[in-house]
Motif scaffolding. Structure first.
Motif, PDB file in Angstrom:
ATOM      1  N   TYR A  68      -9.502  37.815  -8.638  1.00 36.34           N
ATOM      2  CA  TYR A  68      -9.966  36.706  -9.487  1.00 36.34           C
ATOM      3  C   TYR A  68     -11.409  36.913  -9.927  1.00 36.34           C
ATOM      4  O   TYR A  68     -11.793  36.502 -11.023  1.00 36.34           O
ATOM      5  CB  TYR A  68      -9.822  35.381  -8.730  1.00 36.34           C
ATOM      6  CG  TYR A  68      -8.404  34.838  -8.746  1.00 36.34           C
ATOM      7  CD1 TYR A  68      -7.749  34.605  -9.942  1.00 36.34           C
ATOM      8  CD2 TYR A  68      -7.742  34.541  -7.558  1.00 36.34           C
ATOM      9  CE1 TYR A  68      -6.459  34.109  -9.964  1.00 36.34           C
ATOM     10  CE2 TYR A  68      -6.446  34.036  -7.562  1.00 36.34           C
ATOM     11  CZ  TYR A  68      -5.810  33.828  -8.770  1.00 36.34           C
ATOM     12  OH  TYR A  68      -4.531  33.336  -8.796  1.00 36.34           O
ATOM     13  N   SER A  95     -12.793  34.526 -12.849  1.00 35.93           N
ATOM     14  CA  SER A  95     -12.531  33.142 -12.446  1.00 35.93           C
ATOM     15  C   SER A  95     -13.116  32.903 -11.051  1.00 35.93           C
ATOM     16  O   SER A  95     -12.457  33.112 -10.040  1.00 35.93           O
ATOM     17  CB  SER A  95     -11.026  32.852 -12.440  1.00 35.93           C
ATOM     18  OG  SER A  95     -10.774  31.539 -12.008  1.00 35.93           O
ATOM     19  N   SER A 121      -5.066  38.954 -15.663  1.00 37.09           N
ATOM     20  CA  SER A 121      -5.086  37.717 -14.888  1.00 37.09           C
ATOM     21  C   SER A 121      -3.707  37.073 -14.795  1.00 37.09           C
ATOM     22  O   SER A 121      -3.371  36.446 -13.783  1.00 37.09           O
ATOM     23  CB  SER A 121      -6.088  36.730 -15.493  1.00 37.09           C
ATOM     24  OG  SER A 121      -5.750  36.453 -16.841  1.00 37.09           O
ATOM     25  N   HIS A 180      -0.050  36.051  -7.060  1.00 32.16           N
ATOM     26  CA  HIS A 180      -0.546  35.002  -6.159  1.00 32.16           C
ATOM     27  C   HIS A 180       0.592  34.053  -5.787  1.00 32.16           C
ATOM     28  O   HIS A 180       0.758  33.670  -4.620  1.00 32.16           O
ATOM     29  CB  HIS A 180      -1.687  34.251  -6.843  1.00 32.16           C
ATOM     30  CG  HIS A 180      -2.434  33.343  -5.909  1.00 32.16           C
ATOM     31  ND1 HIS A 180      -3.539  32.638  -6.297  1.00 32.16           N
ATOM     32  CD2 HIS A 180      -2.227  33.008  -4.608  1.00 32.16           C
ATOM     33  CE1 HIS A 180      -3.985  31.925  -5.267  1.00 32.16           C
ATOM     34  NE2 HIS A 180      -3.191  32.137  -4.232  1.00 32.16           N
ATOM     35  N   THR A 182      -1.872  36.101 -11.368  1.00 34.22           N
ATOM     36  CA  THR A 182      -1.413  34.747 -11.040  1.00 34.22           C
ATOM     37  C   THR A 182       0.025  34.770 -10.524  1.00 34.22           C
ATOM     38  O   THR A 182       0.380  34.058  -9.576  1.00 34.22           O
ATOM     39  CB  THR A 182      -1.518  33.839 -12.275  1.00 34.22           C
ATOM     40  OG1 THR A 182      -2.856  33.866 -12.777  1.00 34.22           O
ATOM     41  CG2 THR A 182      -1.126  32.411 -11.938  1.00 34.22           C
ATOM     42  N   LYS A 241     -11.045  29.179  -4.219  1.00 32.15           N
ATOM     43  CA  LYS A 241      -9.793  28.614  -3.703  1.00 32.15           C
ATOM     44  C   LYS A 241      -9.041  29.624  -2.844  1.00 32.15           C
ATOM     45  O   LYS A 241      -8.512  29.275  -1.777  1.00 32.15           O
ATOM     46  CB  LYS A 241      -8.906  28.169  -4.878  1.00 32.15           C
ATOM     47  CG  LYS A 241      -9.419  26.938  -5.609  1.00 32.15           C
ATOM     48  CD  LYS A 241      -8.481  26.563  -6.747  1.00 32.15           C
ATOM     49  CE  LYS A 241      -8.967  25.330  -7.486  1.00 32.15           C
ATOM     50  NZ  LYS A 241      -8.078  24.978  -8.630  1.00 32.15           N
ATOM     51  N   ALA A 242      -8.988  30.864  -3.312  1.00 29.90           N
ATOM     52  CA  ALA A 242      -8.293  31.908  -2.549  1.00 29.90           C
ATOM     53  C   ALA A 242      -8.983  32.131  -1.209  1.00 29.90           C
ATOM     54  O   ALA A 242      -8.322  32.316  -0.171  1.00 29.90           O
ATOM     55  CB  ALA A 242      -8.253  33.206  -3.356  1.00 29.90           C
ATOM     56  N   GLN A 275      -0.507  34.118   1.890  1.00 26.76           N
ATOM     57  CA  GLN A 275      -1.781  33.797   1.247  1.00 26.76           C
ATOM     58  C   GLN A 275      -2.905  33.567   2.263  1.00 26.76           C
ATOM     59  O   GLN A 275      -4.081  33.701   1.935  1.00 26.76           O
ATOM     60  CB  GLN A 275      -1.641  32.565   0.350  1.00 26.76           C
ATOM     61  CG  GLN A 275      -1.530  31.236   1.071  1.00 26.76           C
ATOM     62  CD  GLN A 275      -0.134  30.983   1.616  1.00 26.76           C
ATOM     63  OE1 GLN A 275       0.774  31.797   1.421  1.00 26.76           O
ATOM     64  NE2 GLN A 275       0.054  29.859   2.275  1.00 26.76           N
ATOM     65  N   HIS A 320      -8.213  29.452   1.406  1.00 27.28           N
ATOM     66  CA  HIS A 320      -6.857  29.498   1.978  1.00 27.28           C
ATOM     67  C   HIS A 320      -6.719  30.531   3.090  1.00 27.28           C
ATOM     68  O   HIS A 320      -5.691  30.549   3.782  1.00 27.28           O
ATOM     69  CB  HIS A 320      -5.830  29.794   0.871  1.00 27.28           C
ATOM     70  CG  HIS A 320      -5.517  28.613   0.015  1.00 27.28           C
ATOM     71  ND1 HIS A 320      -5.467  28.681  -1.364  1.00 27.28           N
ATOM     72  CD2 HIS A 320      -5.267  27.311   0.328  1.00 27.28           C
ATOM     73  CE1 HIS A 320      -5.180  27.491  -1.852  1.00 27.28           C
ATOM     74  NE2 HIS A 320      -5.053  26.647  -0.844  1.00 27.28           N
ATOM     75  N   GLU A 334     -13.909  30.021  -9.739  1.00 28.64           N
ATOM     76  CA  GLU A 334     -13.266  28.864  -9.105  1.00 28.64           C
ATOM     77  C   GLU A 334     -12.023  29.292  -8.320  1.00 28.64           C
ATOM     78  O   GLU A 334     -11.804  28.860  -7.184  1.00 28.64           O
ATOM     79  CB  GLU A 334     -12.888  27.849 -10.177  1.00 28.64           C
ATOM     80  CG  GLU A 334     -12.273  26.570  -9.617  1.00 28.64           C
ATOM     81  CD  GLU A 334     -11.882  25.582 -10.703  1.00 28.64           C
ATOM     82  OE1 GLU A 334     -11.254  24.556 -10.368  1.00 28.64           O
ATOM     83  OE2 GLU A 334     -12.200  25.851 -11.889  1.00 28.64           O
ATOM     84  N   ASP A 335     -11.201  30.173  -8.936  1.00 28.34           N
ATOM     85  CA  ASP A 335     -10.012  30.669  -8.232  1.00 28.34           C
ATOM     86  C   ASP A 335     -10.397  31.552  -7.050  1.00 28.34           C
ATOM     87  O   ASP A 335      -9.678  31.611  -6.044  1.00 28.34           O
ATOM     88  CB  ASP A 335      -9.116  31.444  -9.191  1.00 28.34           C
ATOM     89  CG  ASP A 335      -8.418  30.529 -10.195  1.00 28.34           C
ATOM     90  OD1 ASP A 335      -8.141  29.372  -9.817  1.00 28.34           O
ATOM     91  OD2 ASP A 335      -8.176  30.955 -11.339  1.00 28.34           O
ATOM     92  N   CYS A 336     -11.525  32.257  -7.173  1.00 26.80           N
ATOM     93  CA  CYS A 336     -12.039  33.054  -6.041  1.00 26.80           C
ATOM     94  C   CYS A 336     -12.257  32.163  -4.828  1.00 26.80           C
ATOM     95  O   CYS A 336     -11.821  32.468  -3.716  1.00 26.80           O
ATOM     96  CB  CYS A 336     -13.377  33.705  -6.402  1.00 26.80           C
ATOM     97  SG  CYS A 336     -13.258  35.208  -7.338  1.00 26.80           S
TER      98      CYS A 336
END
Length: 892
Positions: A694, A699, A665, A672, A669, A705-706, A681, A709, A701-703
């Motif tokens: 992610y 993760s 991870s 990313h 990061t 967010k990605a 992105q 975007h 939550e990060d999935c």
């Protein structure tokens, strides 16, 4: 020819001089004003007047008619044919061919010069059929013919695209002994190179040894015109070996050949030769600027351009289009500004180049300014300018402005305008508007050409419309064009009709390399990679030399089949064709060797490439990752960054997949952050890879967010986020995301339904799962595969409905594989069902005898029930088949 007559002029005209002095003095004065003869004025010199009028580039039609009237009044033309011929020449120069013909017909006995003047006059005014008519009349009267007659009429035959007539004229010239004349041979070479074949032109040229530079120029320019660029350079070398000095017409042709071949080194040698042979010549200098610009050396092109003593519109256009080709819009617009400041007139080629420079997102202001300038000029009426204007707005992303530009065009009968509009919709993936434009074009009575048809076909994804368009191509005869045929079978392939696609391919009369490559790619895409090799053999049997497109397509088939031997054979064949180090083929070879698990050979090919592109980089990174060599993948990516090799979305996606496999991870990061720095992105490919990475790292939550975007999520991105929700036990969110995807107009595929069924399975949604399984068949025509059925078995197993799971397996339309029985076995272990677990284990071992996981799972079931004798028996069976249980490990 008139200059020869002029040599006899003084002796034959002296007795008319006094008769013309007073009357001709009126010429140049007002026609309606009478002037008295001034005795002190300079006596009128007829010889000087005729010579001045003859040497004028554009004789005055008014003065010619006045002179004609005085000659008729004095009856001079009856006694001296020179006057008539001079008048004929002047009328021809002033484009008054009707008056010239009347004068010619009034001449009782026209001489050779009279006939030649009329033939060349009609040529000069593009009335080539009249030139042929005069020549036929001259020949039928038995009049004398000379080299100028033959050369002029051969030019007319060339313009009329009548090689058969030209051959007759040339045969007559040979019979009369003019075969060695440079004027005649040049005309015949030009005729053949434009209308027949370059081989015929060469035969005429080499029939007789020639020391005439004009003939050499004709054959060299003919070679360039026919795309025989190496032949043009070879002819130039032969010309120089014969000590013939090239001139200002020779160098532009050979430099054009170098441009087309991208042979900068040869071009530089010819450049040096031009400096020695030709003084400052604007055409040669322009060709030199164009050479450096087309070969991508804009610094040198700019230097040569600034060294030119004078510039014309062609040289300005060459330097501007060079910057456009190099994607340097700023410099292109700067030079255009300088051009305007010099007051140089611009033409449609200049405008189209500048419009292409503005065809970028974010350049709407510059585009609007150029549009405003065009509106002030008459160039807006040019169809090519209008079409480029529409395309410019389309590439900027302003389809509405493309529509506005189209609506402002008054003449919509030009097919190029409609083609540009359809191309605009195709570029922005608006299939409906493209088809509507096509129908509107037909209503306007405009007949589509092959480009229009190919463009609209490329946008269609509805089989019903495809078949209608196919019928139209058959009715209109457009199907004979290779581009239309290629578009037809490609769109059939895209709609999943591979059989119809291949049938259309077989009916295409003249298949080019693009057609073969497209059909091969279609077979690979639909899982018929094995058929591609037979297709490739057929291509070679028809003596069609494959290009990089075809070789790349067949290498893709080798990759799909992991066919190492075929990959090596294609690799060797590419070297034989001189394309072994081609960047595109090199990238395909790297990918093929990676798929065949020969990473050593893939790396060797990668290292040999003189120029490494993003495809080769991402292929090798992906190859390392897919073969478990995660460290090598990351190190290669690090080397790519340090050496400034190209990095695109595919390379980033490949290395992100490698990180996902390693569950690192922290590295993910960092990557990313690097994509954020590059501004990638929001790309669909990169965003999807980030979501998957992610998800694998745990993760969710990060999935999310990605995914948020991503500017325009594609099917892969939607599938990735649905699968992420499913893997993290958020089945309801996953199904809600699937419904949102459908409302966005994205069509799901088989992989999407696997993610949807997983979401149902992890949340125990049995009824919903069966509903989605039926939907994929009924609504989308997707046949369920083993993975879909395994999800249903897993769902039933998790719900404790093991008997239903067994019945479901027995009722499946496809034969269950080890995955499905293994899924049932895992459920039996959870619920301690020994009998059904034994059956499932036996079924798995029938398919995969050495699968250690099956033995261990069934052994654990027996152990849980205290059947230790059965446990020992299973362990012995496991040892007997040579299967070993690998020890467990963890990152923690």
């Amino acid at each position: 020819m008139i200059s020869h007559i002029g040599q006899r002029f003084p002796a034959s005209i002296s007795h008319f001089a006094c008769r013309f002095t007073s009357s001709l003095a009126l010429i140049g004065m007002s026609y309606n004003t009478t002037h008295k003869y001034d005795e002190n004025s300079t006596p009128f010199d007829p010889l000087k007047f005729f010579n001045d009028h003859r040497l004028s580039r554009q004789p005055s039609i008014r003065n010619t008619k006045i002179l004609h009237a005085h000659l008729l009044k004095t009856d001079a033309m009856r006694s001296n044919l020179f006057f008539a011929n001079s008048l004929l020449s002047w009328y021809c120069k002033s484009s008054s061919m009707f008056v010239a013909r009347k004068l010619f017909d009034s001449i009782t006995l026209p001489n050779l010069q009279s006939w030649n003047i009329m033939i060349s006059g009609y040529n000069g005014n593009s009335m080539f059929d009249k030139s042929w008519e005069i020549f036929c009349r001259q020949h039928s009267f038995g009049e004398e013919l000379n080299e100028f007659t033959y050369g002029s009429v051969l030019s007319a035959c060339s313009a009329l695209q009548a090689p058969a007539l030209g051959k007759q004229v040339y045969s007559l010239a040979m019979k009369k002994g003019f075969v060695c004349d440079g004027y005649v041979r040049t005309g015949m070479i030009d005729l053949f190179s434009k209308n027949c074949s370059f081989e015929e032109a060469q035969r005429v040229f080499f029939d007789v040894s020639c020391g005439n530079v004009v003939c050499w120029n004709a054959i060299i320019s003919g070679a360039v015109r026919n795309g025989e660029y190496w032949a043009a350079l070879n002819l130039f070398c032969q010309m120089c070996r014969q000590s013939l000095k090239p001139n200002g017409y020779t160098f532009p042709s050979v430099l054009t050949a170098c441009c087309s071949l991208k042979e900068l080194q040869i071009g530089e040698i010819i450049h040096g030769h031009a400096i020695k042979c030709v003084a400052a010549d604007i055409f040669v200098d322009t060709a030199i600027v164009d050479l450096y610009a087309k070969c991508g050396h804009m610094d040198e092109a700019g230097r040569k351009f600034l060294q030119m003593p004078i510039h014309n519109v062609v040289s300005w256009t060459a330097i501007i289009s060079g910057f456009v080709q190099e994607n340097d819009s700023i410099s292109a617009l700067k030079f255009f500004k300088y051009m305007r400041e010099t007051g140089e007139e611009i033409n449609n080629y200049t405008v189209t180049s500048v419009l292409a420079a503005c065809s970028k997102p974010g350049m709407i202001q510059e585009a609007s300014q150029i549009h405003s300038l065009i509106l002030k000029l008459p160039l807006i009426l040019e169809a090519t300018v209008q079409a480029t204007l529409i395309n410019m707005y389309a590439k900027i992303g302003e389809v509405g402005l493309s529509d506005s530009a189209f609506s402002e065009i008054k003449n919509v009968k030009d097919v190029r305008i409609w083609a540009a509009m359809m191309s605009s919709y195709a570029y922005n993936q608006n299939s409906r508007k493209a088809v509507e434009s096509f129908l509107l074009m037909l209503q306007e009575g405009v007949k589509p050409d092959e480009y229009c048809m190919s463009t609209v076909l490329s946008t269609i994804n509805c089989l019903h419309i495809v078949r209608q368009m196919h019928s139209y191509t058959l009715k209109s005869g457009l199907v004979i064009h290779a581009t239309v045929g290629c578009s037809l079978f490609t769109v059939y392939s895209k709609c999943g009709c591979l059989e119809e696609s291949h049938r259309v391919f077989e009916e295409v009369p003249n298949k080019d390399n693009v057609s073969w490559a497209s059909m091969i790619a279609g077979f690979v895409e639909h899982g018929y990679a094995g058929h591609t090799f037979q297709l490739f053999k057929e291509m070679l049997c028809q003596e069609i030399l494959p290009d990089y497109l075809t070789l790349t397509a067949i290498l893709t088939a080798c990759s799909a089949l992991s066919f190492l031997q075929a990959s090596k054979e294609i690799h060797g064949y590419a070297f034989r064709l001189g394309m072994g180090t081609d960047t595109v083929i090199g990238g395909a070879l790297v990918y093929a060797y990676s798929k065949c698990r020969r990473l050593d050979q893939a790396r060797r090919v990668f290292n040999m490439l003189p120029q490494k592109d993003a495809v080769a980089c991402s292929s090798l990174v992906s190859g390392y990752a897919q073969n478990g060599l995660i460290e090598e993948a990351l190190l290669l990516f690090h080397d790519i960054i340090l050496t400034d090799l190209p990095i695109d979305t595919f390379t980033i996606s490949s290395v992100l997949k490698a990180v996902a496999l390693s569950n690192r991870s922290s590295v993910g990061t960092q990557l990313h952050a690097y994509t954020e720095k590059l501004g990638l992105q929001s790309d669909a490919h990169v965003g999807s890879s980030l979501v998957t990475m992610y998800s694998k790292c745990g993760s969710l939550e990060d999935c999310c967010k990605a995914f948020d975007h991503i500017e325009k999520p594609d099917l892969i991105g939607w599938t990735a986020i649905i699968a992420s929700y499913a893997q993290h036990g958020k089945g309801s969110e996953g199904l809600a995301t699937y419904e949102l995807m459908r409302r966005e107009g994205i069509q799901p595929d088989a992989v999407t339904f696997v993610a949807v069924l997983l979401a149902c399975s992890h949340n125990g949604l049995v009824e919903e799962a069966f509903s989605y399984l039926n939907s994929m068949v009924k609504d989308y025509g997707i046949k369920p595969g083993h993975r879909h059925y395994a999800c249903i078995v897993d769902l039933l197993g998790r719900s404790g409905r093991l008997k239903e799971a067994e019945n479901f397996i027995n009722s499946m339309p496809i034969k269950p594989d080890a995955l499905i029985w293994g899924t049932l076995l895992a459920a039996c272990k959870v619920h301690g069902n020994y009998e059904l677990g034994k059956l499932a284990a036996e079924k798995v071992m029938e398919v995969e005898q050495c699968d250690a996981g099956t033995y261990v799972s069934f052994s654990n079931i027996c152990a849980d029930l205290g059947q230790w004798d059965e446990v020992l028996r299973i362990r012995e069976l496991m040892k007997g088949c040579g299967s070993n249980k690998e020890p467990g490990w963890s990152f923690v």
